[in-house]
Write a protein that holds these residues in place. Structure first.
Motif, PDB file in Angstrom:
ATOM      1  N   LEU A 294       0.816  -1.205   0.000  1.00  0.00           N
ATOM      2  CA  LEU A 294       0.000   0.000   0.000  1.00  0.00           C
ATOM      3  C   LEU A 294       0.858   1.267   0.000  1.00  0.00           C
ATOM      4  CD1 LEU A 294      -2.968   0.590  -0.122  1.00  0.00           C
ATOM      5  CD2 LEU A 294      -3.056   0.642   2.374  1.00  0.00           C
ATOM      6  N   VAL A 295       1.979   1.247   0.742  1.00  0.00           N
ATOM      7  CA  VAL A 295       2.892   2.400   0.743  1.00  0.00           C
ATOM      8  C   VAL A 295       3.404   2.667  -0.668  1.00  0.00           C
ATOM      9  CG1 VAL A 295       5.156   3.238   1.510  1.00  0.00           C
ATOM     10  CG2 VAL A 295       3.612   2.182   3.152  1.00  0.00           C
ATOM     11  N   SER A 296       3.752   1.609  -1.397  1.00  0.00           N
ATOM     12  CA  SER A 296       4.279   1.781  -2.753  1.00  0.00           C
ATOM     13  C   SER A 296       3.263   2.449  -3.671  1.00  0.00           C
ATOM     14  CB  SER A 296       4.706   0.428  -3.332  1.00  0.00           C
ATOM     15  OG  SER A 296       3.579  -0.365  -3.660  1.00  0.00           O
ATOM     16  N   ASP A 297       1.978   2.262  -3.369  1.00  0.00           N
ATOM     17  CA  ASP A 297       0.922   2.862  -4.179  1.00  0.00           C
ATOM     18  C   ASP A 297       0.615   4.281  -3.708  1.00  0.00           C
ATOM     19  OD1 ASP A 297      -1.098   3.008  -6.121  1.00  0.00           O
ATOM     20  OD2 ASP A 297      -2.610   2.309  -4.705  1.00  0.00           O
TER      21      ASP A 297
ATOM     22  N   ILE B  82       9.712   0.046  -3.280  1.00  0.00           N
ATOM     23  CA  ILE B  82      10.329  -0.465  -2.055  1.00  0.00           C
ATOM     24  C   ILE B  82      10.848  -1.867  -2.342  1.00  0.00           C
ATOM     25  CG2 ILE B  82       9.972  -1.071   0.379  1.00  0.00           C
ATOM     26  CD1 ILE B  82       7.593   0.887   0.362  1.00  0.00           C
ATOM     27  N   LEU B  83      12.076  -2.113  -1.964  1.00  0.00           N
ATOM     28  CA  LEU B  83      12.675  -3.438  -2.146  1.00  0.00           C
ATOM     29  C   LEU B  83      13.066  -3.966  -0.772  1.00  0.00           C
ATOM     30  CD1 LEU B  83      13.438  -5.210  -4.653  1.00  0.00           C
ATOM     31  CD2 LEU B  83      15.770  -4.501  -4.244  1.00  0.00           C
TER      32      LEU B  83
ATOM     33  N   HIS C  14      11.355  -8.947  -2.136  1.00  0.00           N
ATOM     34  CA  HIS C  14      10.003  -8.469  -2.403  1.00  0.00           C
ATOM     35  C   HIS C  14      10.128  -7.075  -2.996  1.00  0.00           C
ATOM     36  CE1 HIS C  14       8.078 -11.673   0.046  1.00  0.00           C
ATOM     37  NE2 HIS C  14       9.207 -11.591   0.731  1.00  0.00           N
ATOM     38  N   HIS C  15       9.730  -6.931  -4.243  1.00  0.00           N
ATOM     39  CA  HIS C  15       9.807  -5.634  -4.933  1.00  0.00           C
ATOM     40  C   HIS C  15       8.390  -5.080  -5.011  1.00  0.00           C
ATOM     41  CE1 HIS C  15      11.330  -3.154  -8.613  1.00  0.00           C
ATOM     42  NE2 HIS C  15      10.942  -2.407  -7.594  1.00  0.00           N
ATOM     43  N   PHE C  16       8.144  -4.033  -4.220  1.00  0.00           N
ATOM     44  CA  PHE C  16       6.815  -3.423  -4.151  1.00  0.00           C
ATOM     45  C   PHE C  16       6.759  -2.209  -5.073  1.00  0.00           C
ATOM     46  CE2 PHE C  16       7.818  -5.351  -0.057  1.00  0.00           C
ATOM     47  CZ  PHE C  16       6.718  -6.171   0.173  1.00  0.00           C
ATOM     48  N   GLU C  17       5.754  -2.193  -5.926  1.00  0.00           N
ATOM     49  CA  GLU C  17       5.587  -1.076  -6.859  1.00  0.00           C
ATOM     50  C   GLU C  17       4.128  -0.989  -7.280  1.00  0.00           C
ATOM     51  OE1 GLU C  17       7.615   0.679 -10.976  1.00  0.00           O
ATOM     52  OE2 GLU C  17       7.865  -1.433 -10.449  1.00  0.00           O
TER      53      GLU C  17
ATOM     54  N   SER D  20       6.407  -8.267  -6.308  1.00  0.00           N
ATOM     55  CA  SER D  20       6.959  -9.175  -7.315  1.00  0.00           C
ATOM     56  C   SER D  20       6.728 -10.641  -6.961  1.00  0.00           C
ATOM     57  CB  SER D  20       8.459  -8.929  -7.481  1.00  0.00           C
ATOM     58  OG  SER D  20       9.137  -9.131  -6.238  1.00  0.00           O
ATOM     59  N   CYS D  21       6.512 -10.944  -5.674  1.00  0.00           N
ATOM     60  CA  CYS D  21       6.332 -12.343  -5.278  1.00  0.00           C
ATOM     61  C   CYS D  21       4.937 -12.856  -5.590  1.00  0.00           C
ATOM     62  CB  CYS D  21       6.613 -12.522  -3.785  1.00  0.00           C
ATOM     63  SG  CYS D  21       5.323 -11.890  -2.695  1.00  0.00           S
ATOM     64  N   GLY D  22       4.029 -11.944  -5.977  1.00  0.00           N
ATOM     65  CA  GLY D  22       2.659 -12.374  -6.253  1.00  0.00           C
ATOM     66  C   GLY D  22       1.983 -12.936  -5.020  1.00  0.00           C
TER      67      GLY D  22
END
Length: 735
Positions: free
Chosen positions: A704-707, A713-714, A722-725, A730-732
């Motif tokens: 949610l922070v990435s949005d 955030i990595l 975990h790559h948050f974007e 990225s981990c699904g």
């Protein structure tokens, strides 16, 4: 022995003068000087060379070949001059070809092979028992399996197919190329093996980490009545060190004394290194204090021995007491820190080295890059990469592997890929490192495609490759692919699955919720399942909430490792999620009674070359007030965007809902993210390392922070990235 002083060149007599006095022929005096060329320096040898040309003696093949030898062999070695001499010889004999091949085999093996090819094509001579060992050495140095195999064919057709020197060279060649089965085949067919034969095969097995096979061969050597020498024992001592078997190492030390194998500095250093690898600084110090001769390697080994035993103050004291620390000593200190859980100290020592006149070497840089990997210190890693680019370092396979690993673990996979693609001669470790990097990011399909590319490049996979392949399958949920590669290890690639491969398969099945199938695989193992395998099953049970099977796995694990704090924590978490608080209390009491503590959750990030660490609920940071203010603002903004705390992640018996939410908000990842929002550029990537597995609540919050904040955030947790974007990971959500 007294030093030999070469006679003055002016004293070399010339042919008989007109007074009729008989004088010794000039060529005899010239040859006497060349026969003792080790006493000639380069200037004197140039004068001899000039005299030979003036006297017209160069046309004599024997004289020319002796001159060639003097230029080709130390101490006056000059391969440029040697080649010039050789090119001017009208009919070089076989001895001259052999000398030239031998000289280049030591330092220019590619040219040695080209000279050999020229000999086959342009001379009337066939290779003899002196040619083959040196040309095989060149092929081994270059790991040229196809060319070496062709040489083996020439040996078989030659009159020297049973020559022991050549057969020993073939053993070494096949071992250097990684074909131990062929090395062993040649070894087994040597008619009368000498000590060099046994040493070559033992050393090959030791280098390949086939420690038990090396020890079995050593026993067979004794049974055959072949007396080991210092070279034999150096190989066996390395096996003891690799096994970490202190008692075996002590017995081998006693064997050396009982059999009166002559002491020498190299052998003493090998014993010292064995004790260091086995973690016995006391045995190492006892030997060190009684050694008749010590060199910088002896001191450096003692530094490493103390670091290996986690006696870091003693390691530093030993280093500071060295008469003049060389790069070997710095490497021992830096590697000692890096390999024994002190990466921060390793980087500090590396920076200290940079302020001295001592230049780092490949070992230094690999250790420093590994320390960066452990700390996720990408800025420090990039500075080392820049240093490599701006100096004369060759981007060899060791450095490339370390760089790929550093960039992968520090969260810049694209740079890791660029380094990988820039390497021309990739060995199995370079390929394996890149496969591991892709796997950590959940890009399992790409990892498998790269493996196929590796096979097409004719690079033979090893056990590390398959560990990385199976890990990639686990992170990406590629269950059937994992099964396939696991089954093909033995049948297709002749690699017997080891403990780590079984652990990976249990993880693949366990992550997918196939817990009973995981248990069946464990029960089918050819050896008693170790703690790592039961730990993988317990972790899967904790994720999927299978209390009954989790209790079985936990019981097995704690039977093997009664003081494994991680096992207690996983079981406690499993009970907590099931609401069995009484069992949680009993486990925590058992931990307290044994003096065990749960590993504290810690998140870290590097900003401006400084690594900042945060513990859960930590208030020790200099910017703590600002961090908590930002955290409060962040959580309020996320709630407005729909964030709902996952209070099931509170693994303590807390009834008050507000207290549960506060406990979640104090997780170290949240503090690190808040710090990242304060200190990093508004468009920059926030890179965080977490020492434990990220919890579901922090994972949902980071998405949610990435949005909401439009920031990437990595987070690298204990198992993966975990790559948050844009509100996604990225981990699904499969981790």
């Amino acid at each position: 022995m007294a030093a030999i002083t070469p006679p003055a060149l002016s004293a070399i007599p010339t042919p008989a003068s007109g007074n009729g006095c008989r004088r010794q022929p000039a060529d005899q005096h010239i040859l006497s000087l060349l026969d003792d060329h080790s006493a000639l320096g380069a200037p004197e040898l140039k004068q001899v060379h000039a005299r030979i040309l003036r006297l017209g003696l160069f046309d004599n093949t024997y004289t020319a070949s002796r001159l060639l030898t003097a230029w080709a062999i130390p101490p006056s070695r000059n391969l440029h001059h040697a080649l010039q001499v050789f090119d001017q010889m009208s009919h070089p004999n076989l001895y001259s070809w052999n000398i030239l091949i031998r000289a280049h085999a030591a330092c220019q093996p590619e040219l040695s092979l080209r000279i050999f090819s020229g000999m086959l094509a342009d001379s009337p001579h066939s290779p003899d028992r002196f040619t083959f060992p040196f040309i095989l050495k060149s092929a081994a140095e270059l790991v040229m399996f196809r060319e070496g195999s062709a040489l083996h064919g020439l040996v078989i057709k030659s009159p020297f197919h049973s020559d022991i020197f050549i057969l020993n060279s073939l053993v070494h060649f096949y071992a250097a190329c990684g074909y131990l089965d062929l090395a062993r085949l040649v070894f087994d067919h040597i008619p009368q093996r000498d000590v060099v034969s046994w040493n070559s095969m033992i050393a090959a097995l030791a280098r390949a980490d086939l420690c038990d096979d090396a020890l079995d061969l050593f026993e067979a050597m004794n049974q055959h009545g072949v007396l080991p020498n210092d070279i034999t024992m150096i190989g066996i001592l390395s096996v003891c060190g690799k096994k970490g078997d202190l008692e075996l190492g002590r017995s081998m030390h006693s064997y050396i004394k009982l059999n009166r194998i002559p002491e020498c500095l190299i052998l003493d250093n090998a014993i010292l290194h064995m004790y260091a690898k086995c973690g016995s600084s006391s045995d190492a110090r006892l030997l060190f204090d009684t050694m008749k001769e010590k060199d910088s390697i002896s001191w450096a080994t003692m530094v490493f021995a103390y670091a290996k035993s986690r006696e870091f103050d003693a390691a530093r004291t030993m280093f500071d007491e060295m008469p003049s620390p060389d790069i070997a000593a710095w490497n021992a200190l830096i590697s000692g820190y890096e390999q024994n859980g002190r990466p921060r100290e390793a980087l500090a020592a590396f920076r200290e080295l940079q302020n001295t006149n001592t230049e780092p070497d490949q070992i230094t840089l690999v250790a420093a890059l590994s320390a960066c990997s452990q700390l996720s210190a990408i800025e420090s890693g990039e500075s080392i990469h820049f240093y490599l680019k701006t100096t004369s370092f060759d981007m060899n396979r060791h450095l490339a592997t370390a760089l790929i690993d550093m960039y992968s673990k520090c969260g810049d996979l694209e740079k890791a890929i660029r380094v990988f693609r820039s390497v021309e001669n990739r060995d199995v470790f370079v390929w394996s490192a890149m496969i591991a990097g892709l796997g950590m990011y959940g890009r399992g399909k790409e990892a498998l495609n790269l493996f196929q590319e590796m096979l097409e490049a004719k690079v033979k996979p090893n056990h590390v490759t398959f560990t990385n392949i199976l890990c990639a399958c686990s992170h990406a949920g590629l269950i059937e692919e994992g099964r396939l590669y696991f089954s093909e290890m033995q049948s297709l690639y002749k690699i017997a699955p080891a403990i780590e491969h079984y652990g990976c398969m249990v993880d693949i099945l366990g992550r997918a919720g196939r817990l009973e199938e995981s248990l069946r695989l464990i029960n089918s193992m050819p050896v008693p399942p170790p703690s790592s395998v039961w730990g993988a099953l317990l972790g899967a049970c904790a994720v999927h909430g299978d209390v009954e099977l989790g209790e079985l796995a936990g019981e097995k694990l704690l039977r093997l490792e009664p003081r494994n704090d991680g096992a207690y924590v996983l079981l406690s978490n499993l009970y907590a999620r099931a609401g069995r608080w009484e069992d949680v209390g009993l486990l925590r009491k058992r931990m307290k009674d044994q003096g065990l503590k749960k590993e504290a959750g810690c998140s870290s990030m590097e900003v401006g070359g400084v690594v900042h660490e945060f513990l859960a609920g930590d208030a020790s940071h200099l910017l703590s007030e600002k961090i908590y203010k930002k955290l409060g603002e962040m959580m309020a903004r996320l709630k407005n965007a729909g964030y709902e705390p996952k209070k099931t992640q509170v693994l303590q018996n807390v009834e008050d809902e507000h207290s549960k939410e506060r406990a979640l908000n104090l997780h170290s990842e949240k503090l690190a993210i808040a710090f990242g929002l304060i200190r990093t550029d508004g468009a920059g990537l926030i890179r965080i390392q977490k020492n434990l597995r990220i919890c579901e609540d922090c994972h949902a919050m980071a998405k949610l922070v990435s949005d909401v904040y439009e920031r990437e955030i990595l987070i690298r947790d204990r198992y993966r990235f975990h790559h948050f974007e844009g509100g996604r990971c990225s981990c699904g959500d499969y981790w």
